[in-house]
Every structure is written in C-alpha cells, then in structure tokens.
Write a protein that holds these residues in place. Sequence first.
Motif: not given
Length: 472
Positions: A37-66
């Motif tokens: 518990f003392p080492y866990r982030s207290r608040a939700p941490l926002a993550l980039n949905p496309f950061s693992f494969w940046p720039g690659h097209a998503s089947a759901l969102a046009d904002t991911a890449g091409h």
Amino acid sequence: MTINAPIPAASSPQDGTPLLRKWGALWRHVWRDLRAFPYRSRAPLALNPFSFWPGHASALADTAGHMPPIVPGYAFHTDYIPSAGGRIRFKIRLNGLRANKGDLVVAINRLNGQGGIADPKIKTISLASLVERNSEVSISMRGGLGFSYAVMGTVSDDADASADGIEINVTGAESSDALHRRFETARREFLSEPGSGALAAVIVERRATLAEPISQMCTAHQIDEPLYAEWCARIGQAPSRHRKQWEFVFICRTLEHYGVLRSGSRGLGFGVGIEPLSSAFAATGCHIVATDLAADDDRAQAWNKTDQLGANLRQIYHPHLCEEKAFFDRVRFREVDMNAIPADLRDFDFTWSSCAYEHLGSIQAGLDFFENSLRCLKPGGIAVHTTELNLSSNTDTLDDGATVIFRRRDFEQLAIRLIRQGHEVIPLTFDSGESELDRVIDLPPYSSGPHLRLALLRWVATSFGMIVRKKA
C-alpha cells in the motif's frame, strides 16, 4: 467453513490441506496488499493508449497514427507499468463509441522481473453492449511484486466500431516515489563505491565532462558545456536535454578527443539506423562503413516498422550535414549481424554504436559484442559504444530478451576481461550528476525532454558510454 472451524472427523489430513492452502494463500494476498500500500500510486494514473506502438493505426480511433498495425485488429496498447504487488486495475473509456457488431478483446499483458512474458488475463466484451454501458470497461488482476503490466485491446474481424478517442487509466501501479527511492539508494551505495583490486585505478571518482570524456553516463552538466552545443550544430540538431542526443554528442566528442576523427580515418558503425553520425563523420573526411541488420531479418522488423532501420546508403544520408558526392564517395553500407561480425571487417581507426548492443538478446551477448568489436580495429584504435545503465540495482535487472539493462558490475566484468587481454580501458566514472535534472525520472509515455533518466519497467536507467583503446 471458516478458518478456525474444526475439520470434520471423517476428513483425512489430505482432505483438509487444500482448504488450508487456500486460506493461507488468501492471507498472503491480504498481507501483500497491505505491505504494498505505501508504494502504490494513490490516484489513477493516466496512460497513453498508443505509447507501446506509437504511430501505428488503431482499428478504433483515428488519433493513433497511420502506419500499418502491428497485429490484426489492434486498437490500443499502453506501456508497461510496474506493480508494487497489490491489485492492479485498468479502466478503459471509448469516447463517442459507435458499434453494432463485433467484440473488443482486452488483455492485461505482464512481464516478470526479468522481462519474460507471463500468461495474460483476457476479457471479451461485445462492442454493442459497451455502447449501452457508457463505453467503459474495467479489467483487473492481482499484481506480482516485481512484475510490470500493460493493457492491450484488439477488435474482432467483423467489428464495425469507431470511437472519437480512447482514455485509459490504471490504479495499483507502483508510485514514482518508489523509483526515486531506489535511485537515491543506488547513488549512495553501489554507484559511489570506489574501484578495488584490478579496477582500483580504472574506476575513478571524477565528474563526467565532455571536455575530457572518459567512460561515463549522461548528466545535465555535460549538456550545459559549450562543447555540447557545438557538436549539436555539427550534427544538425538543436540542443535538447535528451539522453539519446547526448549519446550522439558523446560519441562524436570522444572520437575527436582521442584523435581518430580526422580526414582519412576509417570508421565502422554498428546498428546505425538512420542516425546522423555517418554523414557527420564523412563531412570530416572519414571513410565509413555503416552497418545494420538485414531488412529481412526477423529481429529487424520492429525497427523497420518504426522507421529506425538503416537499409541503404540513401536512407542514412543526411544532406544538410555532408555534400552528396563526398558522402557517397566515403560511406559504404553493409548488412551486419552484431552477434556475428564478419571476419573481413578489420583495420578501422574507430568503431561506434549508439544504444544498439542492449538489443542483442542478453547481457552476455552485449559484452561479447563489445569485445569482438575490438578485433575490427587497428592497434591503438578506439571503440566507443553507448547503452543502457541500470541506476537502481546492481543485482536484479533485465538480463535477457529484446532489450537488456546493463549494471555497473557488467561494465566492471567487461573491463577486467579487456584489461587481461592487454587493451586500455579508458577509466570509468559512475558520477550521476548533482543537478535537479539528474534526479528527474521520465515515466511512460516518455516526453521529448527533459529525458536523462527514465523508468524501464521497474528500473531506472540512463545512457552510458564506454571507451576502449585496442592494445598496440
């Protein structure tokens, strides 16, 4: 039956053991959650949905890449986040979701402490039902201490879904405070230890500078030196507080300082990708053999898909750094596997690589590469190679797989091997800097700057350059 209820007389000890084990496991989970518990982030941490494969097209969102998707139906994939050991939960919101058919498959992917892949947790949801449920889905699992987690989504072939955007947050991830604690402990302990035995004169307590470069890590002080801006101009870049740019500058300045960056010198670059160094070196009159993995090598696919693979001379040419005729007269490109350097690559004045030998499959493979690269040099030639240094542990690390993180002790082991062979290991300093910037740890999704220290899974890492002169 409660934990303190008597076991029925008719039950054998074997009958009761599984139940006791279950309760024991439950209490272990509770204790682990309390301890984490003392080492866990207290608040939700926002993550980039496309950061693992940046720039690659998503089947759901046009904002991911091409760029073409890495896997069929790819929708999103976050970076891996370390867990402190309690429950980790991802919440995904598909803003403006429109769908009539098809499924969304959500998976929590996890890596163990050595970067090995562990079994994922998978959840399949009807996209049409998601529209009716405010377009939100959560998935969770118990986090293992030392494990790192990412959430990935794919859609089925028959899906007709689209969304205006994707938001993902995580709770239960390790807090950044834990990373900073490990880093500060390392600074006080193993990073500051003097050399001993055969390394007594090789490990030095000295500030890392570009004026007199030795084997050293990236620090803010070097970026503030006039030589940094000077070399940035020579490689056609505006100065930035980024460790990757520091690697280029460190390599250039090292070769200049040790007298091998001169007209007529022969240089051999490994894993050059599309970096500017071949062009910059050719502009000084050097003759260069630039190498990279063959484009059809399976290991090259990730680099090729992210436009980081050098495949021919035209691709690695930077016209603003070198006149075209001079470049094509002085530079040759060759496909080379760094794990199997061809025997005819010999008699070079210098060799270099920038963050390449941590991708050879293991720490041992990386150390072997450094040693083997010396065979390519003339007597007295200079090898300078940069890679990842673990700033939070001299024991546990990523030591196997697509990316590894070298520890201080790995460089010490390499230094001893090379000294015994008669080579000159340019002294090593583990000065980690004294400015506030030297203590900033960049977290996923990484920024363009400042970026001197970064979190790689549960470790803190930076760039480290090692210099060796081949025996005469």
